[in-house]
Design a protein around this motif. Structure first.
Motif, PDB file in Angstrom:
ATOM      1  N   TRP A 133      90.536 -16.062 -24.198  1.00 56.88           N
ATOM      2  CA  TRP A 133      90.930 -16.214 -22.929  1.00 56.88           C
ATOM      3  C   TRP A 133      91.376 -17.545 -22.543  1.00 56.88           C
ATOM      4  CZ3 TRP A 133      88.760 -12.806 -19.071  1.00 56.88           C
ATOM      5  CH2 TRP A 133      88.176 -11.615 -19.419  1.00 56.88           C
ATOM      6  N   ASN A 134      92.837 -17.689 -21.753  1.00 58.37           N
ATOM      7  CA  ASN A 134      93.089 -19.022 -21.452  1.00 58.37           C
ATOM      8  C   ASN A 134      92.263 -19.561 -20.366  1.00 58.37           C
ATOM      9  OD1 ASN A 134      95.470 -18.554 -23.043  1.00 58.37           O
ATOM     10  ND2 ASN A 134      96.614 -17.271 -21.518  1.00 58.37           N
ATOM     11  N   ASP A 135      92.345 -21.146 -20.432  1.00 63.44           N
ATOM     12  CA  ASP A 135      91.501 -21.435 -19.387  1.00 63.44           C
ATOM     13  C   ASP A 135      92.021 -21.289 -17.961  1.00 63.44           C
ATOM     14  OD1 ASP A 135      89.447 -23.012 -18.652  1.00 63.44           O
ATOM     15  OD2 ASP A 135      90.541 -25.068 -18.913  1.00 63.44           O
ATOM     16  N   GLY A 136      91.361 -20.767 -17.278  1.00 64.63           N
ATOM     17  CA  GLY A 136      91.832 -20.346 -15.912  1.00 64.63           C
ATOM     18  C   GLY A 136      90.639 -19.814 -14.929  1.00 64.63           C
ATOM     19  N   LYS A 137      90.998 -19.386 -13.922  1.00 69.38           N
ATOM     20  CA  LYS A 137      89.821 -19.027 -13.118  1.00 69.38           C
ATOM     21  C   LYS A 137      89.008 -18.017 -13.346  1.00 69.38           C
ATOM     22  CE  LYS A 137      91.032 -18.118  -8.652  1.00 69.38           C
ATOM     23  NZ  LYS A 137      91.871 -17.903  -7.330  1.00 69.38           N
ATOM     24  N   ALA A 138      89.604 -17.197 -14.118  1.00 69.22           N
ATOM     25  CA  ALA A 138      88.665 -15.804 -14.816  1.00 69.22           C
ATOM     26  C   ALA A 138      87.656 -16.303 -15.837  1.00 69.22           C
ATOM     27  CB  ALA A 138      89.508 -14.974 -15.236  1.00 69.22           C
ATOM     28  N   LYS A 139      88.269 -17.002 -16.754  1.00 74.46           N
ATOM     29  CA  LYS A 139      87.271 -17.350 -17.753  1.00 74.46           C
ATOM     30  C   LYS A 139      86.273 -18.366 -17.048  1.00 74.46           C
ATOM     31  CE  LYS A 139      87.729 -19.959 -22.163  1.00 74.46           C
ATOM     32  NZ  LYS A 139      88.582 -20.283 -23.278  1.00 74.46           N
ATOM     33  N   GLN A 140      86.797 -19.284 -16.186  1.00 75.94           N
ATOM     34  CA  GLN A 140      85.864 -20.409 -15.549  1.00 75.94           C
ATOM     35  C   GLN A 140      84.579 -19.650 -14.692  1.00 75.94           C
ATOM     36  OE1 GLN A 140      88.595 -22.828 -13.409  1.00 75.94           O
ATOM     37  NE2 GLN A 140      89.340 -23.565 -15.238  1.00 75.94           N
ATOM     38  N   SER A 141      85.089 -18.592 -14.159  1.00 73.29           N
ATOM     39  CA  SER A 141      83.886 -17.909 -13.445  1.00 73.29           C
ATOM     40  C   SER A 141      82.977 -17.116 -14.329  1.00 73.29           C
ATOM     41  CB  SER A 141      84.846 -16.787 -12.329  1.00 73.29           C
ATOM     42  OG  SER A 141      85.265 -15.687 -12.918  1.00 73.29           O
ATOM     43  N   ILE A 142      83.343 -16.739 -15.242  1.00 75.75           N
ATOM     44  CA  ILE A 142      82.647 -15.744 -16.395  1.00 75.75           C
ATOM     45  C   ILE A 142      81.529 -16.838 -16.844  1.00 75.75           C
ATOM     46  CG2 ILE A 142      82.412 -14.854 -18.494  1.00 75.75           C
ATOM     47  CD1 ILE A 142      85.292 -13.743 -17.951  1.00 75.75           C
ATOM     48  N   VAL A 143      82.299 -18.087 -17.278  1.00 71.90           N
ATOM     49  CA  VAL A 143      81.308 -19.090 -17.883  1.00 71.90           C
ATOM     50  C   VAL A 143      80.312 -19.694 -16.952  1.00 71.90           C
ATOM     51  CG1 VAL A 143      81.202 -21.315 -19.115  1.00 71.90           C
ATOM     52  CG2 VAL A 143      82.962 -19.730 -19.791  1.00 71.90           C
ATOM     53  N   ALA A 144      80.917 -19.750 -15.631  1.00 68.26           N
ATOM     54  CA  ALA A 144      79.899 -20.413 -14.645  1.00 68.26           C
ATOM     55  C   ALA A 144      78.788 -19.516 -14.247  1.00 68.26           C
ATOM     56  CB  ALA A 144      80.901 -20.781 -13.231  1.00 68.26           C
ATOM     57  N   PHE A 145      79.236 -18.289 -14.286  1.00 73.69           N
ATOM     58  CA  PHE A 145      78.073 -17.015 -14.150  1.00 73.69           C
ATOM     59  C   PHE A 145      77.063 -17.196 -14.965  1.00 73.69           C
ATOM     60  CE2 PHE A 145      76.380 -12.901 -14.776  1.00 73.69           C
ATOM     61  CZ  PHE A 145      75.601 -12.793 -13.582  1.00 73.69           C
ATOM     62  N   VAL A 146      77.316 -17.147 -16.504  1.00 73.71           N
ATOM     63  CA  VAL A 146      76.520 -17.155 -17.341  1.00 73.71           C
ATOM     64  C   VAL A 146      75.453 -18.196 -17.720  1.00 73.71           C
ATOM     65  CG1 VAL A 146      76.281 -17.036 -19.980  1.00 73.71           C
ATOM     66  CG2 VAL A 146      77.831 -15.447 -18.844  1.00 73.71           C
ATOM     67  N   GLU A 147      76.084 -19.518 -17.354  1.00 75.17           N
ATOM     68  CA  GLU A 147      75.426 -20.846 -17.259  1.00 75.17           C
ATOM     69  C   GLU A 147      74.395 -20.741 -16.045  1.00 75.17           C
ATOM     70  OE1 GLU A 147      78.318 -23.886 -17.708  1.00 75.17           O
ATOM     71  OE2 GLU A 147      78.663 -23.425 -19.928  1.00 75.17           O
ATOM     72  N   ARG A 148      74.736 -20.360 -14.946  1.00 77.01           N
ATOM     73  CA  ARG A 148      73.902 -20.069 -13.925  1.00 77.01           C
ATOM     74  C   ARG A 148      72.706 -19.238 -14.125  1.00 77.01           C
ATOM     75  NH1 ARG A 148      74.726 -17.344  -8.183  1.00 77.01           N
ATOM     76  NH2 ARG A 148      72.899 -18.140  -7.038  1.00 77.01           N
ATOM     77  N   VAL A 149      72.943 -18.051 -14.581  1.00 78.89           N
ATOM     78  CA  VAL A 149      71.710 -17.368 -14.763  1.00 78.89           C
ATOM     79  C   VAL A 149      70.905 -17.418 -15.877  1.00 78.89           C
ATOM     80  CG1 VAL A 149      73.099 -15.227 -13.697  1.00 78.89           C
ATOM     81  CG2 VAL A 149      72.937 -15.325 -15.968  1.00 78.89           C
ATOM     82  N   THR A 150      71.709 -18.500 -16.898  1.00 79.45           N
ATOM     83  CA  THR A 150      70.587 -18.703 -18.114  1.00 79.45           C
ATOM     84  C   THR A 150      69.866 -20.158 -17.994  1.00 79.45           C
ATOM     85  OG1 THR A 150      72.694 -19.744 -19.192  1.00 79.45           O
ATOM     86  CG2 THR A 150      71.799 -17.221 -19.574  1.00 79.45           C
ATOM     87  N   LYS A 180      98.191 -10.614 -18.477  1.00 80.72           N
ATOM     88  CA  LYS A 180      99.317 -11.374 -18.775  1.00 80.72           C
ATOM     89  C   LYS A 180      98.975 -12.815 -19.003  1.00 80.72           C
ATOM     90  CE  LYS A 180     104.428 -11.435 -18.228  1.00 80.72           C
ATOM     91  NZ  LYS A 180     105.412 -10.667 -17.781  1.00 80.72           N
ATOM     92  N   ALA A 181      98.429 -13.431 -17.898  1.00 80.81           N
ATOM     93  CA  ALA A 181      98.165 -14.825 -17.799  1.00 80.81           C
ATOM     94  C   ALA A 181      96.875 -15.270 -18.329  1.00 80.81           C
ATOM     95  CB  ALA A 181      98.164 -15.222 -16.294  1.00 80.81           C
ATOM     96  N   ASP A 182      95.905 -14.448 -18.270  1.00 86.92           N
ATOM     97  CA  ASP A 182      94.500 -14.639 -18.504  1.00 86.92           C
ATOM     98  C   ASP A 182      94.133 -14.571 -20.194  1.00 86.92           C
ATOM     99  OD1 ASP A 182      93.411 -15.843 -16.183  1.00 86.92           O
ATOM    100  OD2 ASP A 182      93.236 -14.012 -15.420  1.00 86.92           O
ATOM    101  N   TRP A 183      94.953 -13.694 -20.823  1.00 90.51           N
ATOM    102  CA  TRP A 183      94.519 -13.641 -22.160  1.00 90.51           C
ATOM    103  C   TRP A 183      95.655 -13.964 -23.217  1.00 90.51           C
ATOM    104  CZ3 TRP A 183      92.698  -7.400 -21.897  1.00 90.51           C
ATOM    105  CH2 TRP A 183      91.687  -7.344 -21.262  1.00 90.51           C
ATOM    106  N   ASN A 184      95.593 -14.737 -24.364  1.00 88.00           N
ATOM    107  CA  ASN A 184      96.480 -15.163 -25.028  1.00 88.00           C
ATOM    108  C   ASN A 184      96.575 -14.087 -26.289  1.00 88.00           C
ATOM    109  OD1 ASN A 184      94.450 -15.953 -27.202  1.00 88.00           O
ATOM    110  ND2 ASN A 184      93.812 -17.605 -25.645  1.00 88.00           N
TER     111      ASN A 184
END
Ligand code: CA
Ligand code: CA
Lengths: 318, 318
Positions: free
Chosen positions: B19-36, B307-311
Motif C-alpha cells: 500500500w502506498n502511503d496515502g489517505k486509504a492506507k492511513q484511514s485503515i491504520v487509524a481505524f485499527v489503532e483506534r479499536v485496539t 492505480k494510486a494506492d497499490w504499488n
C-alpha cells in the motif's frame, strides 16, 4: 514414555471432574488423546478438530417443555395486551387461560403459530434484547432457577476440555439460532458465529433512513434430523470429527460425523436420572431417543448414563 | 507517549508494504489503532472485531467474467461427452461452439442454467474435489496464470494485518460458498466456517449404506445486495465493524456495517488501473460500482484508487 502418557491421561481426566471414572469418560479422553498425539496415526490437525453439540437435552435441560417454547409462552402473555383478538383465537386463547396442554393439542401447526407470532415482526436487534431480558430473569417452572443454571456441568467441562485441546466447538440445535446466540458465548463459551440452528427469514430494509433486518413470519431452515448435517455443511463447511446429542433428532448428524474417513467420535447423552433431572428415552414426545439408542449400540457409540456417569448434573448444584 | 504512538503507527504501516502511503492506507491504520487501543473510547473487544470481505473484485480479479463462471464453462466442456443432447440445447450449444457471448445472451436464466447444471448432481465431497482440481490447474484466459495467482497482494496483507490485530476475517461473497471453501484457507487464511456465499440446497441421504449430502439443482440463498446483510446475520450473528467491497452488490453490507453503534469502517476497492488490472465502475456489467461510489462520497467511506494506492496488484507479480 509410558509414564509420560499415563501422566497426560491423568491430567486430562482432571479436566472432567464432574464425570465419574467409567467407560464414557475414558472413551472421551482416549479420543482426544488420539487425535492430538502429533506424529501418531490418528493425529488430526487443529483446523479439522470440529466438534458439534446439540443444545436441548445435551447442553441444558428440555423438560417439561423445550425452554424456547416456555420463552414463547411467556412472550404470548407479554404481548397479549396488544392482541385483544387472541381471547377468541387458538392456540392463544387456551394459553392465556393457562391451559398449555389444550394450546399444544393443536400439535406442530399450533407450535409453529406460537413461535412465528412471538419470534417475528421486530428487528433482529430488538429480538436479541427480548431474549437477553428473558434469559436473565425468567425462572424454570419446576426448579425455580434461571434457565442458564440448568446447563449441565459435565458438558461445560467437556466443552472446555475440547477447546483446551484445539477443538472448535459448535452448537447445532433444532432450536432457534437467534434465540441461542445472545447468551451462548457467556454460558458455553461458544460465540454467535459458531451457533447453528433453525431460523426464520429476515429482510434488510431502511427504517427512517437506518438499515435494519426485520424478522419475517416465515420459516427459513429447520435444523433437525436430516436437516442437521445440511446445517453443519452450510455453516461449517467441513465434516465434524466429534458429535454430541441426546435424541433421534441428532441421529443423522452423528451418522454424518461418524462416517468420516479419519478418527471420529459420537456420543449420546441418555437421560436416566429421574431424581436429579428427568428420565426418558424411547417413548418421550420431547427428546425421544429410540432409533438413536439402537444405532448407538450397533455402531459402538458412547452412551452417557447420566445417573451413573455424572457426579453433578446442573451447574447450579453444589 | 507521542513517540510510542508514532512508533506503533510506523510498525503497523510496515505490515502493509504493497500500500502506498496515502489517505486509504492511513484511514485503515487509524481505524485499527483506534479499536485496539485498550482503555480508549474507541476500543472494541476482540470478540467483536468482525471484518467482512467481498471476494470477486475485492480479494481477487473478476474480469473478463466472474472466475466461477469460467469454472462453470470449463465444467460444461468436461461434461459434454456425457451430454450429447447439449448439441442442440442453449446455452450449452453455443458454449460448446466456443461462443460464450451467444451463450450468455440468454442473461440470468442462461447463467442460472449453466451454474445449476455444473454445480449439482454430485455429493458435496465430489464437488469439493472438482473445485480443488480446477483451482490448481486452470489458467486465466488473459493472464495465463492460475486464478489463485490473481489474488490482490495488498488485500492479503490487509487480511493478515487485521488478524494480527485480533480481527476475525470473513468472506461474504455473491459467489458460491462451496466454490470458495476448498481453497480460501490456503489462499486467504480464511477457514471454511468463515466463508459466507450463495448456495444451492443439499439433501442428506444414504447411498449404499453411507451418508452423503447430495447437491440439488435448486437455489438455497443468493448472497448479494440486500442478501449480504442477511447472510452476515445468518452466519455470523453479529454486526461487523469493518466491511470491504468493490461494487453495488456490497452496498447494503457496507450500510449495515457502517450504521452500527460503535466504531466502524467501510472501504470500496475502485478498479482504476487498466494497465496492471482493469478499469471499470459505473457502466460495467460485472462489478458495477455506481450507487456505491455515490454513497461512499456521502458517507466518507474510504475508496481505494488501485492505480494510486497499490504499488503491487497481483500476488504473482514481482
Ligand atoms: Ca436435543
Ligand atoms: Ca465484488
Amino acid at each position: 514414555l509410558l509414564g509420560v502418557a499415563a501422566s497426560a491421561t491423568a491430567q486430562n481426566a482432571d479436566q472432567l471432574p464432574s464425570w465419574n471414572d467409567g467407560k464414557a469418560k475414558q472413551s472421551i479422553v482416549a479420543f482426544v488423546e488420539r487425535v492430538t498425539a502429533e506424529g501418531a496415526a490418528g493425529f488430526v490437525p487443529e483446523a479439522e478438530r470440529v466438534a458439534v453439540f446439540d443444545n436441548d437435552g445435551t447442553l441444558w435441560g428440555e423438560q417439561p417443555l423445550y425452554f424456547q417454547l416456555l420463552f414463547a409462552l411467556d412472550r404470548v402473555k407479554a404481548m397479549a395486551p396488544q392482541h385483544p383478538e387472541w381471547k377468541d383465537k387458538e392456540p392463544f386463547a387456551s394459553l392465556l387461560k393457562g391451559d398449555v396442554k389444550a394450546a399444544l393439542a393443536g400439535g406442530e401447526p399450533a407450535i409453529v403459530d406460537i413461535i412465528m407470532t412471538t419470534h417475528s415482526g421486530m428487528t433482529t436487534e430488538e429480538f436479541d434484547q427480548i431474549v437477553r431480558t428473558w434469559i436473565t430473569t425468567a425462572k424454570h417452572p419446576k426448579t425455580g432457577r434461571l434457565y442458564t443454571q440448568m446447563v449441565y456441568q459435565p458438558m461445560l467441562e467437556l466443552l472446555s476440555y475440547l477447546r483446551a485441546n484445539g477443538f472448535k466447538t459448535f452448537i447445532v440445535s433444532g432450536g432457534g439460532i437467534d434465540f441461542m446466540r445472545p447468551w451462548t458465548e457467556k454460558v458455553y463459551g461458544i460465540p454467535p458465529e459458531q451457533v447453528v440452528g433453525s431460523s426464520g427469514k429476515t429482510k434488510f430494509e431502511m427504517r427512517d433512513g437506518t438499515p435494519v433486518l426485520m424478522r419475517l413470519p416465515e420459516i427459513n431452515f429447520i435444523d433437525d434430523k436430516a436437516g442437521k448435517p445440511v446445517g453443519v455443511h452450510h455453516h461449517i463447511g467441513r465434516r465434524p470429527i466429534a458429535a454430541f446429542g441426546n435424541s433421534d433428532g441428532d441421529l443423522q448428524m452423528l451418522q454424518w460425523t461418524c462416517s468420516g474417513p479419519g478418527p471420529h467420535f459420537c456420543l449420546y447423552v441418555h437421560h436416566t436420572d429421574a431424581d436429579r433431572e428427568w428420565a426418558y428415552d424411547r417413548d418421550s414426545s420431547i427428546g425421544r431417543l429410540d432409533k438413536g439408542l439402537d444405532e448407538a449400540g450397533i455402531m459402538s457409540w458412547t452412551v452417557v448414563d447420566m445417573k451413573a456417569d455424572w457426579n453433578k448434573v446442573f451447574t447450579s448444584e453444589p
